[in-house]
Motif scaffolding. Structure first.
Motif, PDB file in Angstrom:
ATOM      1  N   VAL A 119       0.858  -1.189   0.000  1.00 54.48           N
ATOM      2  CA  VAL A 119       0.000   0.000   0.000  1.00 54.48           C
ATOM      3  C   VAL A 119       0.893   1.237   0.000  1.00 54.48           C
ATOM      4  O   VAL A 119       1.822   1.345   0.804  1.00 54.48           O
ATOM      5  N   ASN A 120       0.607   2.172  -0.921  1.00 56.57           N
ATOM      6  CA  ASN A 120       1.436   3.362  -1.084  1.00 56.57           C
ATOM      7  C   ASN A 120       0.577   4.615  -1.246  1.00 56.57           C
ATOM      8  O   ASN A 120      -0.578   4.527  -1.674  1.00 56.57           O
ATOM      9  N   PRO A 121       1.143   5.795  -0.938  1.00 55.67           N
ATOM     10  CA  PRO A 121       0.379   7.031  -1.128  1.00 55.67           C
ATOM     11  C   PRO A 121      -0.142   7.218  -2.547  1.00 55.67           C
ATOM     12  O   PRO A 121      -1.222   7.780  -2.749  1.00 55.67           O
ATOM     13  N   VAL A 122       0.624   6.737  -3.554  1.00 56.99           N
ATOM     14  CA  VAL A 122       0.169   6.914  -4.928  1.00 56.99           C
ATOM     15  C   VAL A 122      -1.157   6.203  -5.168  1.00 56.99           C
ATOM     16  O   VAL A 122      -1.935   6.598  -6.055  1.00 56.99           O
ATOM     17  N   ASP A 123      -1.469   5.184  -4.373  1.00 59.60           N
ATOM     18  CA  ASP A 123      -2.716   4.438  -4.566  1.00 59.60           C
ATOM     19  C   ASP A 123      -3.925   5.336  -4.354  1.00 59.60           C
ATOM     20  O   ASP A 123      -4.834   5.390  -5.191  1.00 59.60           O
ATOM     21  N   TRP A 124      -3.954   6.041  -3.213  1.00 53.95           N
ATOM     22  CA  TRP A 124      -5.118   6.899  -2.979  1.00 53.95           C
ATOM     23  C   TRP A 124      -5.080   8.147  -3.866  1.00 53.95           C
ATOM     24  O   TRP A 124      -6.125   8.690  -4.239  1.00 53.95           O
ATOM     25  N   LYS A 125      -3.874   8.582  -4.233  1.00 47.90           N
ATOM     26  CA  LYS A 125      -3.778   9.734  -5.138  1.00 47.90           C
ATOM     27  C   LYS A 125      -4.376   9.405  -6.508  1.00 47.90           C
ATOM     28  O   LYS A 125      -5.036  10.248  -7.133  1.00 47.90           O
ATOM     29  N   GLN A 126      -4.162   8.169  -6.990  1.00 48.17           N
ATOM     30  CA  GLN A 126      -4.755   7.767  -8.264  1.00 48.17           C
ATOM     31  C   GLN A 126      -6.273   7.759  -8.186  1.00 48.17           C
ATOM     32  O   GLN A 126      -6.957   8.069  -9.157  1.00 48.17           O
ATOM     33  N   ARG A 127      -6.807   7.423  -7.019  1.00 46.62           N
ATOM     34  CA  ARG A 127      -8.260   7.460  -6.835  1.00 46.62           C
ATOM     35  C   ARG A 127      -8.804   8.877  -7.000  1.00 46.62           C
ATOM     36  O   ARG A 127      -9.925   9.088  -7.465  1.00 46.62           O
ATOM     37  N   THR A 128      -8.007   9.896  -6.640  1.00 46.99           N
ATOM     38  CA  THR A 128      -8.457  11.285  -6.757  1.00 46.99           C
ATOM     39  C   THR A 128      -8.335  11.818  -8.177  1.00 46.99           C
ATOM     40  O   THR A 128      -8.765  12.937  -8.462  1.00 46.99           O
ATOM     41  N   GLY A 129      -7.718  11.030  -9.077  1.00 49.62           N
ATOM     42  CA  GLY A 129      -7.563  11.459 -10.451  1.00 49.62           C
ATOM     43  C   GLY A 129      -6.136  11.721 -10.860  1.00 49.62           C
ATOM     44  O   GLY A 129      -5.862  12.037 -12.032  1.00 49.62           O
ATOM     45  N   TYR A 130      -5.189  11.573  -9.920  1.00 47.80           N
ATOM     46  CA  TYR A 130      -3.773  11.760 -10.245  1.00 47.80           C
ATOM     47  C   TYR A 130      -3.315  10.699 -11.234  1.00 47.80           C
ATOM     48  O   TYR A 130      -3.672   9.535 -11.125  1.00 47.80           O
ATOM     49  N   ARG A 131      -2.524  11.136 -12.211  1.00 43.21           N
ATOM     50  CA  ARG A 131      -1.929  10.192 -13.160  1.00 43.21           C
ATOM     51  C   ARG A 131      -0.428  10.404 -13.188  1.00 43.21           C
ATOM     52  O   ARG A 131       0.049  11.538 -13.160  1.00 43.21           O
ATOM     53  N   ARG A 132       0.316   9.297 -13.243  1.00 40.63           N
ATOM     54  CA  ARG A 132       1.757   9.416 -13.397  1.00 40.63           C
ATOM     55  C   ARG A 132       2.059  10.125 -14.716  1.00 40.63           C
ATOM     56  O   ARG A 132       1.292  10.009 -15.678  1.00 40.63           O
ATOM     57  N   PRO A 133       3.175  10.856 -14.789  1.00 35.48           N
ATOM     58  CA  PRO A 133       3.543  11.490 -16.058  1.00 35.48           C
ATOM     59  C   PRO A 133       3.582  10.471 -17.184  1.00 35.48           C
ATOM     60  O   PRO A 133       4.233   9.437 -17.086  1.00 35.48           O
ATOM     61  N   GLY A 134       2.827  10.746 -18.233  1.00 37.92           N
ATOM     62  CA  GLY A 134       2.766   9.828 -19.355  1.00 37.92           C
ATOM     63  C   GLY A 134       1.802   8.679 -19.165  1.00 37.92           C
ATOM     64  O   GLY A 134       1.642   7.842 -20.052  1.00 37.92           O
ATOM     65  N   GLY A 135       1.128   8.645 -18.003  1.00 40.46           N
ATOM     66  CA  GLY A 135       0.211   7.541 -17.721  1.00 40.46           C
ATOM     67  C   GLY A 135      -1.123   7.708 -18.432  1.00 40.46           C
ATOM     68  O   GLY A 135      -1.514   8.810 -18.806  1.00 40.46           O
ATOM     69  N   ASP A 136      -1.800   6.601 -18.639  1.00 40.40           N
ATOM     70  CA  ASP A 136      -3.086   6.624 -19.321  1.00 40.40           C
ATOM     71  C   ASP A 136      -4.222   6.752 -18.310  1.00 40.40           C
ATOM     72  O   ASP A 136      -4.083   6.454 -17.132  1.00 40.40           O
ATOM     73  N   GLU A 137      -5.358   7.203 -18.794  1.00 40.33           N
ATOM     74  CA  GLU A 137      -6.563   7.256 -17.970  1.00 40.33           C
ATOM     75  C   GLU A 137      -6.945   5.835 -17.572  1.00 40.33           C
ATOM     76  O   GLU A 137      -6.899   4.912 -18.384  1.00 40.33           O
TER      77      GLU A 137
END
Length: 306
Positions: free
Chosen positions: A40-58
């Motif tokens: 479990v990582n902070p990026v997990d909940w951030k992705q739920r809010t709509g955050y995308r990694r640079p270059g990442g797909d929807e």
């Protein structure tokens, strides 16, 4: 049907649910893995809010949470070599890992050493590998001093230990409550909060040679003032601020070779994943809240029954 913990739309915790999804099939270059543990990582909940990694797909919704898993290969896709059903592996899933089954791309999957538990292995592909990539990126010589902000979190704990294994002196910034923990890793603890620069100068009178930031914002700005060479300023938390300050984000290698190196550090006793709490899959929401609240010490892992 296999269970998975998902978010059904972008937003807050109210979008989360334990769902039943079709068992996925591996495509070319992929492994279908029966998950035994998921980090479990902070990026997990951030992705739920709509955050995308640079270059990442929807993400396709509902989307399964999770970015690191360990488990057992069930099937291999076309063009896969070096892996077979029954192999114990760990890596970064294609689209989520809080689940009974996940797809892993071979390029970012590695064989799990027998000496390494599934739970510990699941803590390595994000936190451990990010820490390894960052310390290697700084390229500091043995004996140099590195300042690590957020030293008590998942990546910070790994970065502190890896830096020590590389012969670096570590000054670790963390809350007062994590002082003993940070010092147990071999770092000099400096409390976070206003006046950080003065406290770091007191702890490292000869200065710091590099900064590995894992907090961002004002903490990153304060840490940057301690460096004369901003090429030795990296962050895993705040790309915009670090660019303005003359530094760079952590350059992730995302290779199986890095996973092998990180696993070797664990087996050799140089790195402890420090999994401090585990949760079953049906309590994945609690696990995520523990990380989202921002006060975790070490790593949180979801364990999936065989």
């Amino acid at each position: 049907m296999p269970k998975a913990y998902v978010f059904t739309r972008y937003g807050g915790p109210e979008t989360e649910a334990l769902a039943e999804l079709d068992r996925p099939g591996p495509g070319p270059g992929q492994l279908l893995v029966a998950v035994r543990a998921a980090g479990v990582n902070p990026v997990d909940w951030k992705q739920r809010t709509g955050y995308r990694r640079p270059g990442g797909d929807e993400r396709e919704l509902p989307a399964v949470f999770g970015n690191e898993v360990a488990g057992v290969v069930e099937e291999v896709g076309a063009d896969v070599t070096g892996f077979t059903a029954g192999d114990e592996v760990f890596g970064s899933p294609v689209a989520g890992g809080y689940a009974e089954y996940a797809l892993l791309p071979v390029a970012v999957s590695a064989h799990k050493p027998a000496e390494l538990s599934f739970t510990d292995a699941a803590a390595l592909p994000v936190a451990g590998a990010t820490a390894y990539d960052g310390i290697r990126q700084l390229g500091l010589p043995s004996g140099a001093t590195v300042l690590i902000t957020g030293a008590g979190g998942g990546v910070g704990v790994a970065a502190t230990q890896i830096a020590r294994a590389f012969g670096l002196r570590v000054v670790g910034v963390a809350s007062d409550g994590k002082k003993d923990f940070v010092e147990s890793l071999g770092a000099v603890h400096v409390p976070s909060g206003p006046g950080l620069e003065e406290r770091v100068r007191g702890a490292a009178p000869d200065g710091v040679d590099g900064v590995f930031d894992l907090v961002g914002g004002e903490v990153l700005e304060a840490a940057a003032t301690l460096l004369t060479d901003r090429t030795k300023l990296i962050t895993g938390a705040d790309r915009e601020t670090v660019a303005r300050l003359g530094g760079v984000p952590v350059a992730r290698a995302r290779t199986a070779a890095v996973l092998d190196e990180v696993a070797k550090l664990v087996v050799d006793g140089e790195l402890r994943p420090f999994v401090t709490r585990t949760f079953p899959l049906d309590r994945a929401g609690e696990a995520l809240r523990t990380v989202e609240d921002g006060h975790t010490r070490g790593k949180i892992v979801i364990e999936v029954s065989a």
